[in-house]
Design a protein around this motif. Structure first.
Motif, short mmCIF file in Angstrom:
data_model
loop_
_atom_site.label_atom_id
_atom_site.label_comp_id
_atom_site.label_asym_id
_atom_site.label_seq_id
_atom_site.Cartn_x
_atom_site.Cartn_y
_atom_site.Cartn_z
N ARG A 70 0.84 -1.21 0.00
CA ARG A 70 0.00 0.00 0.00
C ARG A 70 0.87 1.26 0.00
O ARG A 70 0.58 2.22 -0.73
CB ARG A 70 -0.93 -0.02 1.22
N GLU A 71 1.94 1.26 0.78
CA GLU A 71 2.84 2.43 0.81
C GLU A 71 3.50 2.63 -0.55
O GLU A 71 3.62 3.77 -1.03
CB GLU A 71 3.90 2.24 1.90
N SER A 72 3.90 1.54 -1.19
CA SER A 72 4.49 1.63 -2.53
C SER A 72 3.48 2.22 -3.51
O SER A 72 3.82 3.04 -4.37
CB SER A 72 4.92 0.24 -3.02
N GLN A 73 2.24 1.77 -3.37
CA GLN A 73 1.15 2.26 -4.24
C GLN A 73 0.96 3.77 -4.06
O GLN A 73 0.84 4.51 -5.04
CB GLN A 73 -0.13 1.51 -3.86
N VAL A 74 0.97 4.21 -2.82
CA VAL A 74 0.82 5.65 -2.53
C VAL A 74 1.97 6.43 -3.15
O VAL A 74 1.76 7.46 -3.81
CB VAL A 74 0.75 5.90 -1.00
N LEU A 75 3.20 5.94 -2.98
CA LEU A 75 4.36 6.66 -3.50
C LEU A 75 4.35 6.71 -5.03
O LEU A 75 4.73 7.71 -5.63
CB LEU A 75 5.66 6.01 -3.00
N GLU A 76 3.89 5.65 -5.65
CA GLU A 76 3.82 5.65 -7.12
C GLU A 76 2.81 6.68 -7.62
O GLU A 76 3.01 7.33 -8.65
CB GLU A 76 3.49 4.25 -7.64
N LEU A 77 1.72 6.85 -6.88
CA LEU A 77 0.73 7.88 -7.25
C LEU A 77 1.30 9.28 -7.02
O LEU A 77 1.04 10.20 -7.80
CB LEU A 77 -0.57 7.67 -6.45
N VAL A 78 2.09 9.44 -5.95
CA VAL A 78 2.78 10.71 -5.71
C VAL A 78 3.71 11.00 -6.90
O VAL A 78 3.76 12.12 -7.40
CB VAL A 78 3.60 10.66 -4.39
N ARG A 91 9.04 14.46 -0.53
CA ARG A 91 8.47 13.53 -1.51
C ARG A 91 9.39 13.32 -2.71
O ARG A 91 9.49 12.21 -3.22
CB ARG A 91 7.11 14.05 -2.00
N ILE A 92 10.04 14.40 -3.16
CA ILE A 92 10.92 14.29 -4.34
C ILE A 92 12.05 13.31 -4.05
O ILE A 92 12.37 12.45 -4.88
CB ILE A 92 11.51 15.68 -4.71
N GLU A 93 12.67 13.46 -2.87
CA GLU A 93 13.77 12.55 -2.50
C GLU A 93 13.26 11.12 -2.38
O GLU A 93 13.96 10.17 -2.74
CB GLU A 93 14.40 13.00 -1.18
N ALA A 94 12.05 10.97 -1.86
CA ALA A 94 11.46 9.63 -1.70
C ALA A 94 11.29 8.95 -3.05
O ALA A 94 11.64 7.79 -3.24
CB ALA A 94 10.13 9.72 -0.97
N ILE A 95 10.75 9.71 -4.01
CA ILE A 95 10.54 9.16 -5.36
C ILE A 95 11.88 8.78 -5.98
O ILE A 95 12.04 7.70 -6.57
CB ILE A 95 9.81 10.20 -6.25
N SER A 96 12.87 9.67 -5.85
CA SER A 96 14.19 9.44 -6.43
C SER A 96 14.84 8.19 -5.83
O SER A 96 15.36 7.34 -6.57
CB SER A 96 15.08 10.66 -6.16
N ARG A 97 14.78 8.04 -4.51
CA ARG A 97 15.39 6.88 -3.86
C ARG A 97 14.66 5.60 -4.26
O ARG A 97 15.29 4.56 -4.53
CB ARG A 97 15.34 7.05 -2.34
N PHE A 98 13.36 5.66 -4.31
CA PHE A 98 12.54 4.49 -4.66
C PHE A 98 12.88 3.99 -6.07
O PHE A 98 13.07 2.79 -6.30
CB PHE A 98 11.06 4.91 -4.60
N LYS A 99 13.02 4.94 -7.01
CA LYS A 99 13.34 4.56 -8.40
C LYS A 99 14.79 4.08 -8.52
O LYS A 99 15.09 3.14 -9.24
CB LYS A 99 13.10 5.75 -9.33
N GLU A 100 15.70 4.78 -7.83
CA GLU A 100 17.11 4.42 -7.91
C GLU A 100 17.35 3.00 -7.43
O GLU A 100 18.18 2.26 -7.97
CB GLU A 100 17.94 5.41 -7.09
#
Length: 202
Positions: A144-152, A188-197
């Motif tokens: 669910r957290e991954s899902q939320v971050l992907e929508l962000v 949020r920007i750093e979270a997205i970047s780390r998640f993708k990296e």
């Protein structure tokens, strides 16, 4: 003759690679692309044996292109990149990439890798193999957290995410706060970047 397509958005490097590979008696560069979208089109059209692909290209990245080509081509993909990032490497492996090499390697290493890969083996830069053992961390986020971050990452607001997932805005904010804590980032920007990296978005 090993037929090769090169996808690289830096013109000088693209030209140099083409010239150097064409000097090999058993290799021919049959196509060049400046982004991942062009690379997919050339691979589908020309049916090369090898596609050498940069990662960070416009329109579509090399990893996106590799994933698109994974199930519908016999072409062997080699990623040639500046980035020794474990997340990128993990995504590449999952996409069936046969080689992952770094741009500061000598051209002889690339030439040798092409021949080895044509023999059915894989070639990964030693630095990346070390990463696999050093950084084998799993995605710390729940589904669910991954899902939320992907929508962000898609640019959706807290309200839009709440509506899409049938949650309250407060619950979404709580999720985002937990995500930032788990990833050890400040926004949020750093979270997205780390998640993708890390390659956790796949």
């Amino acid at each position: 003759m090993i037929r090769i397509v090169i996808a690289e958005d830096q013109g000088m490097l693209l030209g140099a690679m083409k010239s150097l590979l064409n000097m090999e008696d058993d290799m021919e560069v049959v196509g060049i692309a400046k982004n991942g979208e062009e690379a997919i089109g050339l691979v589908n059209e020309l049916k090369p044996d090898i596609c050498i692909m940069d990662i960070e290209m416009p329109v579509k990245t090399g990893l996106d292109a590799a994933e698109s080509l994974q199930s519908n081509t016999d072409c062997k993909i080699i990623i040639l990149t500046t980035f020794a990032r474990p997340g990128y490497f993990e995504r590449a492996r999952k996409a069936g990439v046969r080689g992952y090499l770094l741009k500061d390697s000598p051209i002889e290493e690339l030439v040798n890798s092409i021949r080895v890969i044509m023999d059915g083996r894989r070639m990964y830069a030693p630095e990346l193999v070390d990463f696999v053992y050093e950084d084998d961390s799993e995605n710390p986020l729940t589904e669910r957290e991954s899902q939320v971050l992907e929508l962000v990452a898609e640019g959706k607001t807290t309200k839009e995410i709440a509506e899409e997932l049938f949650l309250s805005a407060g619950t979404v904010r709580n999720y985002i706060s937990t995500i930032l804590d788990k990833l050890g980032v400040g926004n949020r920007i750093e979270a997205i970047s780390r998640f993708k990296e890390k390659g956790w978005n796949k």
